[in-house]
Design an enzyme around this catalytic site. Structure first.
Site, PDB file in Angstrom:
ATOM      1  N   GLU A  67      44.857 -11.287 -20.562  1.00 42.17           N
ATOM      2  CA  GLU A  67      45.616 -11.372 -19.310  1.00 42.17           C
ATOM      3  C   GLU A  67      46.926 -10.578 -19.321  1.00 42.17           C
ATOM      4  O   GLU A  67      47.566 -10.433 -18.292  1.00 42.17           O
ATOM      5  CB  GLU A  67      45.859 -12.828 -18.902  1.00 42.17           C
ATOM      6  CG  GLU A  67      46.764 -13.626 -19.817  1.00 42.17           C
ATOM      7  CD  GLU A  67      45.985 -14.438 -20.840  1.00 42.17           C
ATOM      8  OE1 GLU A  67      44.856 -14.033 -21.196  1.00 42.17           O
ATOM      9  OE2 GLU A  67      46.526 -15.462 -21.310  1.00 42.17           O
ATOM     10  N   ASN A  68      47.329 -10.067 -20.475  1.00 41.64           N
ATOM     11  CA  ASN A  68      48.494  -9.190 -20.487  1.00 41.64           C
ATOM     12  C   ASN A  68      48.169  -7.786 -19.986  1.00 41.64           C
ATOM     13  O   ASN A  68      49.060  -6.942 -19.913  1.00 41.64           O
ATOM     14  CB  ASN A  68      49.127  -9.126 -21.885  1.00 41.64           C
ATOM     15  CG  ASN A  68      48.143  -8.756 -22.971  1.00 41.64           C
ATOM     16  OD1 ASN A  68      47.021  -9.242 -22.994  1.00 41.64           O
ATOM     17  ND2 ASN A  68      48.544  -7.882 -23.859  1.00 41.64           N
TER      18      ASN A  68
END
Lengths: 208, 234
Positions: free
Chosen positions: A46-47
């Site tokens: 998710e980064n």
């Protein structure tokens, strides 16, 4: 014998189907990647990455290439990078088929608590609240009981929630449970674990 | 239109004041504006509110502004790797507003896009929803979150031209574009300033309209969790 960490991860990997885009949480969920076999699974970090590869070989670490747990990783020939707003756009927008996450507590109506213990160290929810609110299917992988032997599968969570009514399936060292109308339904038990043992270790209502 | 400055300190000149709101790019220690953070420390600006996913570690990244007590409030999703942060927070010296990571990213993006608020499912039924407007759309509950407009954005990119067109590298992009967008003024530090025309216009990640000042410098790029696998021996 209850399942160990790797057996739980292997069982969770069975939930994944060819072509799925999946987000794996930190801890046992990370091990799920080792058991996807020939299935065509794309892992989201998710980064800002789709198509997450394995850890780098020693000496090939890149400070610009990490996963959501801040660990050094590698890219694949299918990898795409994007910014955090785009990343959570695809999470919130329901484009990620499933998230496999750890938990401190799960309740019979699918409430999930996995981000804080009041009075103890508070680290933050990171992307967990966005994930459980947005992805298609939320699968929790955790030990059935805590170190004191108390059930983590509860009628109601006692800890602050990460999401309300968000969990679809619970995979523990004792077996697999689904969140259904009125409570939890036993899907299967771990090898050598009886249904009776699973029920005794579960505080939540079991239906059917 | 001169955007390129010689040092991080010069790039921030006239922009810093006590009590201001700063949005910072980066995730963990990846893609953080380490030179601008050090320049803010050197400038001694106080009572800062900083919107950033994390707060660095004790001796690197935003953590160095905690050591000097320059930060009054953090808006973050995760602050786990920082002992000094915990100490200041638990003793009441530091204010902390937890935002879910995606909500924080979208608050920045929205603020930069002229969107004062948006509805999201994230956090419904949790402490995050307390005090926020709840609205039902198509039978589902959503909460209202506000866009963030910062007084100053500090970001880090890989390459830029002198007009501020930016290219990021791998997962070091992370919060940098939304953080850049939400600032009234944005200062960017880059590894390399390249001549105009050498960046493919089709491959610009952040157009220069969002970037007001640029500085080139050497980056330490510290790794937070070094994880490796063994080469299989034949």
């Amino acid at each position: 014998m209850p399942w160990d960490r790797n057996q739980m991860a292997a069982r969770a990997a069975q939930e994944l189907e060819d072509g799925m885009y999946v987000n794996l949480g930190i801890g046992i969920p990370t091990l799920v990647a080792n058991y996807v076999g020939d299935k065509d699974i794309t892992l989201q970090s998710e980064n800002g990455m789709l198509g997450m590869g394995p850890f780098p070989f020693e000496g090939e670490e890149d400070p610009d290439l990490i996963n959501a747990g801040k660990q050094t990783i590698t890219e694949l020939n299918r990898t795409a990078y994007f910014d955090s707003a785009t990343s959570f756009g695809m999470i919130r927008g329901g484009k990620i088929a499933a998230a496999i996450l750890g938990a401190m507590e799960v309740s019979e109506n699918g409430d999930l608590a996995n981000w804080m213990i009041p009075g103890k160290l508070v680290k933050g929810m990171g992307g967990a609240m966005d994930l459980v609110a947005g992805v298609g299917r939320v699968i929790v992988v955790m030990d059935h009981t805590n170190k004191a032997g108390e059930s983590k599968v509860l009628r109601e969570c006692t800890l602050p929630l990460t999401g309300k009514g968000v969990v679809d399936r619970i995979i523990t060292n004792l077996g697999v449970l689904d969140v259904v109308e009125g409570g939890l339904k036993i899907v299967e038990t771990a090898d050598g674990v009886t249904e009776d043992e699973l029920r005794k270790a579960t505080e939540a209502t079991i239906v059917g | 239109m001169k955007k390129v400055y010689a040092t991080a300190g010069e790039a921030l000149e006239g922009l810093l004041r006590d009590g201001m709101v700063i949005a910072a790019g980066g995730f963990g220690l990846c893609g953080i504006p380490e030179l601008l953070i050090a320049a803010i420390r050197d400038a001694g600006t106080k009572d800062l509110t900083v919107a950033s996913n994390n707060c660095g570690v004790d001796d690197f990244g935003l953590g160095i502004l905690l050591q000097t007590r320059q930060i009054r409030k953090m808006i973050s999703s995760y602050v786990g790797e920082n002992a000094e942060f915990m100490r200041q927070y638990l003793s009441g010296e530091l204010e902390l507003e937890f935002n879910p990571q995606g909500t924080l990213a979208e608050r920045m993006r929205a603020g930069g896009c002229g969107i004062p608020g948006f509805y999201t499912k994230t956090g419904v039924g949790t402490v995050i929803a307390e005090g926020k407007e709840v609205k039902t759309f198509d039978g589902q509950e959503y909460i209202l979150e506000r866009g963030i407009v910062a007084d100053l954005s500090i970001v880090k990119a890989w390459k830029a031209d002198d007009t501020g067109n930016m290219v990021f590298r791998k997962t070091a992009r992370n919060f940098n574009p939304p953080a850049a967008m939400c600032g009234r003024v944005c200062v960017a530090e880059v590894e390399e300033i390249v001549p105009r025309g050498s960046l493919d216009p089709d491959h610009i990640h952040l157009p220069g309209i969002y970037v007001h000042r640029i500085v080139q410098g050497q980056h330490e790029k510290r790794i937070e969790q070094r994880t490796v696998r063994k080469k299989e021996t034949a």
